[in-house]
Design a protein around this motif. Structure first.
Motif, short mmCIF file in Angstrom:
data_model
loop_
_atom_site.label_atom_id
_atom_site.label_comp_id
_atom_site.label_asym_id
_atom_site.label_seq_id
_atom_site.Cartn_x
_atom_site.Cartn_y
_atom_site.Cartn_z
N VAL A 117 0.84 -1.20 0.00
CA VAL A 117 0.00 0.00 0.00
C VAL A 117 0.88 1.25 0.00
O VAL A 117 0.63 2.22 -0.72
N PHE A 118 1.96 1.18 0.77
CA PHE A 118 2.90 2.30 0.76
C PHE A 118 3.48 2.51 -0.64
O PHE A 118 3.52 3.64 -1.15
N PHE A 119 3.89 1.43 -1.28
CA PHE A 119 4.49 1.57 -2.61
C PHE A 119 3.45 2.03 -3.63
O PHE A 119 3.78 2.71 -4.60
N LEU A 120 2.18 1.66 -3.41
CA LEU A 120 1.12 2.15 -4.29
C LEU A 120 1.06 3.67 -4.25
O LEU A 120 0.87 4.33 -5.28
N ALA A 121 1.27 4.23 -3.04
CA ALA A 121 1.27 5.69 -2.92
C ALA A 121 2.43 6.27 -3.73
O ALA A 121 2.27 7.27 -4.45
N VAL A 122 3.60 5.63 -3.64
CA VAL A 122 4.76 6.10 -4.41
C VAL A 122 4.44 6.06 -5.90
O VAL A 122 4.68 7.04 -6.63
N ILE A 123 3.87 4.93 -6.35
CA ILE A 123 3.60 4.77 -7.78
C ILE A 123 2.52 5.76 -8.24
O ILE A 123 2.61 6.34 -9.31
N ALA A 124 1.52 6.00 -7.37
CA ALA A 124 0.46 6.94 -7.71
C ALA A 124 1.05 8.33 -7.94
O ALA A 124 0.64 9.05 -8.86
N LEU A 125 2.05 8.70 -7.12
CA LEU A 125 2.68 10.00 -7.30
C LEU A 125 3.41 10.08 -8.64
O LEU A 125 3.40 11.12 -9.31
N ILE A 126 4.05 8.97 -9.05
CA ILE A 126 4.76 8.97 -10.33
C ILE A 126 3.76 9.09 -11.48
O ILE A 126 4.00 9.82 -12.44
N VAL A 127 2.63 8.38 -11.34
CA VAL A 127 1.61 8.46 -12.39
C VAL A 127 1.08 9.89 -12.48
O VAL A 127 0.90 10.45 -13.57
N ALA A 128 0.87 10.52 -11.32
CA ALA A 128 0.38 11.90 -11.30
C ALA A 128 1.37 12.81 -12.02
O ALA A 128 0.99 13.70 -12.80
N LEU A 129 2.65 12.56 -11.76
CA LEU A 129 3.71 13.33 -12.42
C LEU A 129 3.62 13.18 -13.94
O LEU A 129 3.72 14.16 -14.68
N SER A 130 3.39 11.93 -14.38
CA SER A 130 3.31 11.68 -15.82
C SER A 130 2.11 12.39 -16.44
O SER A 130 2.21 12.97 -17.51
N ILE A 131 0.99 12.32 -15.71
CA ILE A 131 -0.25 12.86 -16.29
C ILE A 131 -0.18 14.38 -16.39
O ILE A 131 -0.83 14.98 -17.25
N SER A 132 0.68 14.99 -15.57
CA SER A 132 0.81 16.45 -15.64
C SER A 132 1.27 16.89 -17.03
O SER A 132 1.06 18.02 -17.44
N LEU A 133 1.91 15.97 -17.79
CA LEU A 133 2.38 16.30 -19.14
C LEU A 133 1.23 16.54 -20.10
O LEU A 133 1.42 17.06 -21.19
N ARG A 134 0.04 16.13 -19.68
CA ARG A 134 -1.11 16.28 -20.53
C ARG A 134 -1.38 17.75 -20.86
O ARG A 134 -2.01 18.06 -21.86
#
Lengths: 247, 242
Positions: A117-134
């Motif tokens: 669950v902790f790592f899911l939070a880390v990965i969610a932050l990376i995905v959010a970072l990626s989506i900001s490129l939109r």
């Protein structure tokens, strides 16, 4: 029951500043990588326009960020997995869990999922970072999805291995060093596998992750990851049960 | 006869435990009825802790059977452990948690209903004298209070069998007296096994006493019988274990 143990693990994790510091550090490093790649993309953008069928921003910026994230999580997992069982044993708190009406499997899987669950939070932050490129262009969501899935599975493998090594000792530091050594060993395996191009690469964790990184969701790789995770979770359960029987 | 069976909360028959070639516990049988406090005595290394760890499922016996409230501990560990409360020699405390967080965790682990959690928590804190300490971090508490948190953890789900391994070790005389009166209270509704080195504690708290020596039970009598014979516990203990 598993939920109780997941909650306990998460609260123990976030009581200590370690989890917060790691979250911040990971995000800092990945954002830096992200910006460097973005800068590089902007520089070569005019040249890319001239070739037919050029690689998109997802391939040029996001895939390298995920590749970097896999390496960083390889380094970070031992710091978080070390305390899972080693610290409980050192502080004699494992007795509380074993005397309670929960099975060994519940304890081990609960601890594993808590970390995930902790790592899911880390990965969610990376995905959010990626989506900001939109904001600046169109994204290849398929590639992002395969990267996310790959990163999640490879981190789950790191965690399962870390959990098992943590069950072998009563010293968290030894567990951390042991896990780091094993994971670095697997990484070296990857380098050797790239050279030989033979059967060795089937055994390398990061080699399988590279497939996801390039956007290829391969069932063989998924099967390998799942087999790896299950093997180490079962070994951990057996280890704890063995202690009850023989220790 | 059926009535007698119903009140039997713990029954362990012919427990054995080997560590490699060393035999730590040999043919130990323990029976406990509701409302009984059993004192387990013995010199260091006699096998008291090993016996208690077997009774609570922390250690598998090499031979023998254990039943808790009629449920086999080895066959159905999860059902049987619902009726058990255990305070090991070193209290299993998470030093980073607050008392409330820790006791709520213990309650959830013992499947206490969500709606009754708060009242159970308040009740156990009141019994163990921890009303004010709820928000304190366990690591900052004194040894006496940590011991109380350990006991609170063992009794929060009102188990039928409570097993306490040296509960008064390291406490000052006042705290000892409080813990002893708490144990006597617990012994009214549940069964308690208590291991200790303090003979006067057994005399003041226990209904029955078992003395272990070199992995065997060498003495098993009620305090009333002992008093009738007019022998002191200390004399018996020295005679049997030297």
């Amino acid at each position: 029951m598993i939920v109780t143990i997941i909650r306990k693990e998460l609260s123990m994790l976030f009581i200590s500043p370690l989890a917060w510091i790691l979250l911040a550090l990971i995000q800092l490093i990945l954002t830096w990588v992200f910006l460097v790649r973005l800068d590089a993309f902007l520089e070569i953008q005019s040249q890319l326009m001239q070739i037919a069928n050029p690689p998109g921003i997802t391939e040029i910026i996001i895939s390298p960020v995920f590749a970097m994230a896999a390496i960083i999580l390889l380094m970070v997992t031992p710091l978080l997995s070390m305390r899972l069982l080693a610290e409980e044993r050192r502080n004699h708190t494992l007795t509380l869990l074993i005397s309670a009406p929960v099975s060994m499997a519940d304890i081990v899987i609960g601890k594993f999922l808590g970390l995930m669950v902790f790592f899911l939070a880390v990965i969610a932050l990376i995905v959010a970072l990626s989506i900001s490129l939109r904001l600046g262009g169109a994204l290849d969501f398929g590639l992002i999805l395969s990267n996310t899935l790959g990163l999640f599975l490879v981190t789950a493998c790191f965690s399962a291995l870390g959990l098992y090594i943590s069950s072998l000792t009563a010293q968290p530091i030894i567990a951390a060093i042991g896990t780091l050594g094993a994971l670095l060993g697997l990484w070296m395996f990857n380098l050797a596998a790239s050279e030989t191009d033979g059967w060795l690469q089937y055994f390398s964790l990061l080699k399988h992750f590279e497939q996801f990184n390039q956007g290829l969701i391969d069932t063989l790789s998924i099967a390998y990851f799942i087999l790896f995770i299950v093997t180490f979770l079962v070994l951990t359960i057996r280890r704890l049960d063995g202690e009850r029987l023989h220790g | 006869m059926t009535n007698e069976m119903a009140t039997l909360t713990l029954s362990a028959q012919n427990l054995c435990r080997n560590y490699g070639h060393h035999t730590a516990v040999q043919n130990v049988s323990v029976e406990l009825r509701r409302g009984e406090v059993l004192g387990l005595l013995g010199p260091n290394g006699a096998g008291k802790t090993t016996t208690m760890r077997m009774l609570t499922g922390n250690l598998a016996p090499s031979a023998g059977s254990i039943e808790i409230c009629g449920i086999d501990l080895l066959d159905k560990p999860r059902e049987a452990k619902l009726h058990l409360g255990f305070l090991p020699e070193i209290p299993p405390l998470y030093h980073d948690m607050t008392v409330d967080e820790y006791l709520l965790l213990a309650a959830r682990l013992h499947r206490i209903n969500k709606h009754t959690l708060q009242s159970v928590l308040d009740n156990v804190k009141q019994r163990c004298g921890l009303e004010v300490q709820g928000r304190h971090v366990i690591g900052t508490l004194s040894k006496g209070f940590q011991q109380r948190v350990g006991i609170a953890q063992a009794i929060i789900h009102s188990p039928d069998v409570i097993i306490l391994d040296e509960p008064t070790v390291g406490l000052d005389p006042n705290q000892m007296r409080e813990i002893r009166s708490l144990i006597r209270d617990l012994g009214v509704s549940s069964s308690v096994i208590l291991s200790t080195h303090i003979l006067s504690e057994v005399e003041s708290v226990c209904d029955r006493v078992q003395i272990m020596h070199k992995g065997r039970v060498v003495f098993d009598q009620t305090m009333a019988e002992l008093q009738q014979q007019g022998t002191s516990l200390e004399a018996v203990f020295t005679q049997l274990t030297q």
